[in-house]
Design a protein around this motif. Sequence first.
Motif, PDB file in Angstrom:
ATOM      1  N   ASP A 105      -5.427   7.384  -0.041  1.00  9.26           N
ATOM      2  CA  ASP A 105      -6.337   8.301   0.646  1.00  9.26           C
ATOM      3  C   ASP A 105      -6.335   8.102   2.156  1.00  9.26           C
ATOM      4  OD1 ASP A 105      -7.216   9.453  -1.799  1.00  9.26           O
ATOM      5  OD2 ASP A 105      -8.516   7.709  -2.110  1.00  9.26           O
ATOM      6  N   MET A 106      -5.350   7.351   2.662  1.00  8.40           N
ATOM      7  CA  MET A 106      -5.222   7.038   4.089  1.00  8.40           C
ATOM      8  C   MET A 106      -6.413   6.221   4.608  1.00  8.40           C
ATOM      9  SD  MET A 106      -2.251   8.098   4.898  1.00  8.40           S
ATOM     10  CE  MET A 106      -2.125   8.172   6.671  1.00  8.40           C
ATOM     11  N   VAL A 107      -7.026   5.440   3.724  1.00  8.10           N
ATOM     12  CA  VAL A 107      -8.080   4.508   4.129  1.00  8.10           C
ATOM     13  C   VAL A 107      -7.397   3.228   4.602  1.00  8.10           C
ATOM     14  CG1 VAL A 107     -10.049   3.136   3.344  1.00  8.10           C
ATOM     15  CG2 VAL A 107      -9.763   5.493   2.540  1.00  8.10           C
ATOM     16  N   ALA A 108      -7.804   2.741   5.764  1.00  8.21           N
ATOM     17  CA  ALA A 108      -7.182   1.565   6.360  1.00  8.21           C
ATOM     18  C   ALA A 108      -7.755   0.276   5.780  1.00  8.21           C
ATOM     19  CB  ALA A 108      -7.386   1.583   7.867  1.00  8.21           C
ATOM     20  N   HIS A 109      -6.857  -0.681   5.542  1.00  9.41           N
ATOM     21  CA  HIS A 109      -7.219  -2.010   5.057  1.00  9.41           C
ATOM     22  C   HIS A 109      -6.545  -3.028   5.976  1.00  9.41           C
ATOM     23  CE1 HIS A 109      -8.698  -0.382   1.200  1.00  9.41           C
ATOM     24  NE2 HIS A 109      -7.743   0.514   1.394  1.00  9.41           N
ATOM     25  N   ASN A 113      -2.789  13.367  11.961  1.00  5.69           N
ATOM     26  CA  ASN A 113      -3.572  14.319  12.747  1.00  5.69           C
ATOM     27  C   ASN A 113      -4.776  13.601  13.356  1.00  5.69           C
ATOM     28  OD1 ASN A 113      -5.813  14.399  10.868  1.00  5.69           O
ATOM     29  ND2 ASN A 113      -4.610  15.788   9.584  1.00  5.69           N
ATOM     30  N   LEU A 114      -5.523  14.319  14.179  1.00  6.53           N
ATOM     31  CA  LEU A 114      -6.642  13.703  14.890  1.00  6.53           C
ATOM     32  C   LEU A 114      -7.707  13.170  13.937  1.00  6.53           C
ATOM     33  CD1 LEU A 114      -7.974  12.998  17.566  1.00  6.53           C
ATOM     34  CD2 LEU A 114      -8.976  15.294  17.587  1.00  6.53           C
ATOM     35  N   LEU A 115      -8.005  13.898  12.872  1.00  5.99           N
ATOM     36  CA  LEU A 115      -9.010  13.445  11.906  1.00  5.99           C
ATOM     37  C   LEU A 115      -8.552  12.164  11.213  1.00  5.99           C
ATOM     38  CD1 LEU A 115     -11.691  13.871  10.468  1.00  5.99           C
ATOM     39  CD2 LEU A 115     -10.481  15.303   8.807  1.00  5.99           C
ATOM     40  N   GLN A 116      -7.277  12.093  10.810  1.00  7.57           N
ATOM     41  CA  GLN A 116      -6.756  10.878  10.169  1.00  7.57           C
ATOM     42  C   GLN A 116      -6.815   9.691  11.128  1.00  7.57           C
ATOM     43  OE1 GLN A 116      -2.980  12.695   9.113  1.00  7.57           O
ATOM     44  NE2 GLN A 116      -3.391  12.271   6.940  1.00  7.57           N
ATOM     45  N   ARG A 117      -6.430   9.908  12.371  1.00  5.55           N
ATOM     46  CA  ARG A 117      -6.466   8.833  13.366  1.00  5.55           C
ATOM     47  C   ARG A 117      -7.893   8.333  13.577  1.00  5.55           C
ATOM     48  NH1 ARG A 117      -1.739   8.879  17.262  1.00  5.55           N
ATOM     49  NH2 ARG A 117      -0.214  10.211  16.229  1.00  5.55           N
ATOM     50  N   THR A 118      -8.829   9.273  13.661  1.00 11.54           N
ATOM     51  CA  THR A 118     -10.231   8.907  13.842  1.00 11.54           C
ATOM     52  C   THR A 118     -10.756   8.129  12.645  1.00 11.54           C
ATOM     53  OG1 THR A 118     -10.560  10.866  15.215  1.00 11.54           O
ATOM     54  CG2 THR A 118     -12.534   9.806  14.335  1.00 11.54           C
ATOM     55  N   ASN A 119     -10.405   8.572  11.435  1.00  8.92           N
ATOM     56  CA  ASN A 119     -10.851   7.862  10.233  1.00  8.92           C
ATOM     57  C   ASN A 119     -10.267   6.456  10.159  1.00  8.92           C
ATOM     58  OD1 ASN A 119     -12.519   9.901   9.295  1.00  8.92           O
ATOM     59  ND2 ASN A 119     -10.900  10.863   8.099  1.00  8.92           N
ATOM     60  N   MET A 134       0.845  -1.177   0.000  1.00  4.10           N
ATOM     61  CA  MET A 134       0.000   0.000   0.000  1.00  4.10           C
ATOM     62  C   MET A 134       0.895   1.248   0.000  1.00  4.10           C
ATOM     63  SD  MET A 134      -3.285  -0.373   0.052  1.00  4.10           S
ATOM     64  CE  MET A 134      -4.559  -1.487   0.451  1.00  4.10           C
ATOM     65  N   PRO A 135       0.461   2.264  -0.690  1.00  2.00           N
ATOM     66  CA  PRO A 135       1.289   3.458  -0.863  1.00  2.00           C
ATOM     67  C   PRO A 135       1.718   4.146   0.430  1.00  2.00           C
ATOM     68  CG  PRO A 135      -0.617   3.542  -2.310  1.00  2.00           C
ATOM     69  CD  PRO A 135      -0.794   2.352  -1.422  1.00  2.00           C
ATOM     70  N   ASN A 136       0.889   4.142   1.453  1.00  2.00           N
ATOM     71  CA  ASN A 136       1.247   4.839   2.693  1.00  2.00           C
ATOM     72  C   ASN A 136       1.718   3.894   3.795  1.00  2.00           C
ATOM     73  OD1 ASN A 136       0.990   7.730   2.362  1.00  2.00           O
ATOM     74  ND2 ASN A 136      -1.125   7.280   1.805  1.00  2.00           N
ATOM     75  N   GLY A 137       2.061   2.675   3.428  1.00  4.52           N
ATOM     76  CA  GLY A 137       2.629   1.744   4.399  1.00  4.52           C
ATOM     77  C   GLY A 137       1.627   1.295   5.446  1.00  4.52           C
ATOM     78  N   SER A 138       2.158   0.953   6.604  1.00  7.74           N
ATOM     79  CA  SER A 138       1.314   0.427   7.671  1.00  7.74           C
ATOM     80  C   SER A 138       1.088   1.478   8.758  1.00  7.74           C
ATOM     81  CB  SER A 138       1.955  -0.813   8.302  1.00  7.74           C
ATOM     82  OG  SER A 138       3.052  -0.449   9.107  1.00  7.74           O
ATOM     83  N   LEU A 139       0.075   1.242   9.550  1.00  8.99           N
ATOM     84  CA  LEU A 139      -0.193   2.109  10.693  1.00  8.99           C
ATOM     85  C   LEU A 139       0.988   2.085  11.654  1.00  8.99           C
ATOM     86  CD1 LEU A 139      -2.116   3.928  12.278  1.00  8.99           C
ATOM     87  CD2 LEU A 139      -3.174   1.845  13.211  1.00  8.99           C
ATOM     88  N   HIS A 140       1.621   0.936  11.787  1.00 11.04           N
ATOM     89  CA  HIS A 140       2.806   0.823  12.641  1.00 11.04           C
ATOM     90  C   HIS A 140       3.869   1.829  12.223  1.00 11.04           C
ATOM     91  CE1 HIS A 140       6.766  -0.766  13.775  1.00 11.04           C
ATOM     92  NE2 HIS A 140       6.147  -1.123  14.885  1.00 11.04           N
ATOM     93  N   ASP A 141       4.109   1.929  10.913  1.00 15.32           N
ATOM     94  CA  ASP A 141       5.114   2.877  10.419  1.00 15.32           C
ATOM     95  C   ASP A 141       4.772   4.306  10.830  1.00 15.32           C
ATOM     96  OD1 ASP A 141       6.295   0.698   9.185  1.00 15.32           O
ATOM     97  OD2 ASP A 141       5.484   1.171   7.204  1.00 15.32           O
ATOM     98  N   TRP A 142       3.524   4.673  10.709  1.00 16.37           N
ATOM     99  CA  TRP A 142       3.101   6.038  11.035  1.00 16.37           C
ATOM    100  C   TRP A 142       3.164   6.318  12.527  1.00 16.37           C
ATOM    101  CZ3 TRP A 142       1.928  10.161   7.963  1.00 16.37           C
ATOM    102  CH2 TRP A 142       1.878   9.906   6.597  1.00 16.37           C
ATOM    103  N   LEU A 143       2.945   5.309  13.342  1.00 13.52           N
ATOM    104  CA  LEU A 143       2.927   5.524  14.790  1.00 13.52           C
ATOM    105  C   LEU A 143       4.291   5.411  15.447  1.00 13.52           C
ATOM    106  CD1 LEU A 143      -0.287   3.520  15.745  1.00 13.52           C
ATOM    107  CD2 LEU A 143      -0.055   6.002  15.439  1.00 13.52           C
ATOM    108  N   HIS A 144       5.214   4.626  14.847  1.00 12.55           N
ATOM    109  CA  HIS A 144       6.442   4.301  15.565  1.00 12.55           C
ATOM    110  C   HIS A 144       7.750   4.709  14.904  1.00 12.55           C
ATOM    111  CE1 HIS A 144       4.149   2.130  18.516  1.00 12.55           C
ATOM    112  NE2 HIS A 144       3.528   1.480  17.562  1.00 12.55           N
ATOM    113  N   LEU A 145       7.770   4.975  13.626  1.00 18.05           N
ATOM    114  CA  LEU A 145       9.040   5.265  12.976  1.00 18.05           C
ATOM    115  C   LEU A 145       9.327   6.761  12.992  1.00 18.05           C
ATOM    116  CD1 LEU A 145       9.012   2.770   9.998  1.00 18.05           C
ATOM    117  CD2 LEU A 145      10.075   2.528  12.223  1.00 18.05           C
ATOM    118  N   SER A 146      10.482   7.114  13.500  1.00 22.51           N
ATOM    119  CA  SER A 146      10.832   8.527  13.664  1.00 22.51           C
ATOM    120  C   SER A 146      11.210   9.212  12.356  1.00 22.51           C
ATOM    121  CB  SER A 146      11.979   8.660  14.666  1.00 22.51           C
ATOM    122  OG  SER A 146      13.109   7.959  14.190  1.00 22.51           O
TER     123      SER A 146
END
Length: 110
Positions: free
Chosen positions: A61-65, A20-26, A1-13
Amino acid sequence: MPNGSLHDWLHLSERTSTLNLLQRTNILMNVACVLDYIHNHCVPMLVHGELKPSDVLLDDDMVAHIVDFGLARFLGTTSHQNSSTGIRGTIGYVAPEYELGSEMTRSGDV
């Protein structure tokens, strides 16, 4: 997937931006919709068994799969029974009741 995994976004410096809050909520809503579908609308019910941030991939589009259904089981059938013993999955992400030998349930995913 183009934007990788949620792990990458939460943990990689090395990420130049954060969620942002809206992306996290979505993302949370996307994951909740998938769990609702596999738990309440699949016949027979499907349980993922080891949902973790690296199993949540993000598209353009930052849609989670949700991916990696390797430990998934169909409940209400005999196909979820396994003769092997021991703990399977990633330590810290497998529901504690599974580590104690309990049957898989949808609450373990939640």
